[in-house]
Design an enzyme around this catalytic site. Sequence first.
Site, mmCIF file in Angstrom:
data_model
loop_
_atom_site.group_PDB
_atom_site.id
_atom_site.type_symbol
_atom_site.label_atom_id
_atom_site.label_comp_id
_atom_site.label_asym_id
_atom_site.label_seq_id
_atom_site.Cartn_x
_atom_site.Cartn_y
_atom_site.Cartn_z
ATOM 1 N N ASP A 117 5.958 4.269 4.867
ATOM 2 C CA ASP A 117 6.866 3.293 5.499
ATOM 3 C C ASP A 117 6.890 1.957 4.758
ATOM 4 O OD1 ASP A 117 4.200 3.220 6.507
ATOM 5 O OD2 ASP A 117 4.816 1.955 8.188
ATOM 6 N N HIS A 118 6.093 1.839 3.704
ATOM 7 C CA HIS A 118 6.074 0.589 2.928
ATOM 8 C C HIS A 118 6.657 0.740 1.523
ATOM 9 C CE1 HIS A 118 3.691 -1.765 5.867
ATOM 10 N NE2 HIS A 118 3.419 -0.538 6.269
ATOM 11 N N ASP A 159 -0.207 -3.953 6.668
ATOM 12 C CA ASP A 159 -1.094 -3.206 7.572
ATOM 13 C C ASP A 159 -2.557 -3.607 7.385
ATOM 14 O OD1 ASP A 159 1.329 -2.064 7.921
ATOM 15 O OD2 ASP A 159 0.650 0.013 7.709
ATOM 16 N N HIS A 214 -7.524 -1.451 5.477
ATOM 17 C CA HIS A 214 -6.634 -0.398 5.973
ATOM 18 C C HIS A 214 -7.187 0.949 5.533
ATOM 19 C CE1 HIS A 214 -3.069 0.842 7.947
ATOM 20 N NE2 HIS A 214 -2.393 1.201 6.874
ATOM 21 N N HIS A 236 0.842 -1.199 0.000
ATOM 22 C CA HIS A 236 0.000 0.000 0.000
ATOM 23 C C HIS A 236 0.872 1.242 0.000
ATOM 24 C CE1 HIS A 236 0.832 -0.402 4.282
ATOM 25 N NE2 HIS A 236 0.202 0.719 4.569
HETATM 26 ZN ZN LIG Z 1 -0.181 1.682 6.575
#
Ligand SMILES: [Zn+2]
EC number: 3.1.26.11
Length: 303
Positions: free
Chosen positions: A66-67, A212, A142, A62
């Site tokens: 942070d991904h 997430d 999410h 996603h």
């Molecule tokens: Zn996230």
Amino acid sequence: MHLKLTVLGIGSASPQVGKNPSAFLVSFNNEHVLVDCGEGTQHRLLEKSIKISRLKTICISHLHGDHYFGLIGLLSSMNLSGRTEPMTLIGPEQLLDILNIQFLAANTSLGFELNFIKTDNSKSELLLEHKAFTIETIPLIHRVPCTGFKITEKAGRRHLIPEKLPKSFPVAFINLLKDGKDVTDPLTQEVFKSLEYTKRGEPAKVFSYCSDTAYNPVIVPIIEGSDLVYHEATFTKELEDRAAKTQHSTAEQAAQIAKDAKVKKMILGHLSSRYKTTDAHLEEAEKVSSNVEMAVQGAVYQI
Ligand SMILES: [Zn+2]
């Protein structure tokens, strides 16, 4: 062939010393799949002596930074090193627009092809069939569209039972038997059945990546029986309300998924930076399932 998972990053949104944001490398001998690419991922790959030229597939769950904030850097480094080999990139639709605007602003044109496959978080679907593995999506809940990935090794070839095979059997046809195909001897017309002369190869190994997500039992049948699962556990159950509001999971909820899906092992990560140790998460998860442990930055799991 075996599946190897290298943990490159288990952190969450706020930067933490000693923890890279999300990134995982799934390897089948020399075939690698990078799953999520948080900031600094290319440095973690360097530390592990993984040649980025060997990477042919990247999956992004996603578009929270942070991904995937490490992706533009990684792709730029590949370009700098003169890469010409195509790259398969799997992720949400907007990812390609984001990359294109960054490359455009830098007056960079990639010397290699990006084969982009967009994800759809409303269902589980098979997105890639490689000779060594398959990649299916896991729909997650999410704040922005998010999918996990189920990466399944192709089952090993059948093993020959040499003592059963007559010495006159044509050597050129042995591979056909190992591939499960029956063979007719062209001279004698004798039929050799694969099932009779071979036995089952290694069972396929499965890694499921649940990025997430709010507690989501819908994924249980999709990841059922996985050999290894990574699941986020941002909070402990005292903050269950906050987990629901931010669409994250608690350690207890993740362990419930492990138990219901009868997974062989689940590792937990993506802990909120408010937690200074992993003790509370582990204690909470162990009450629900004995197959859950905490993910460790830099660890390698061989399955
Ligand atoms: Zn996230």
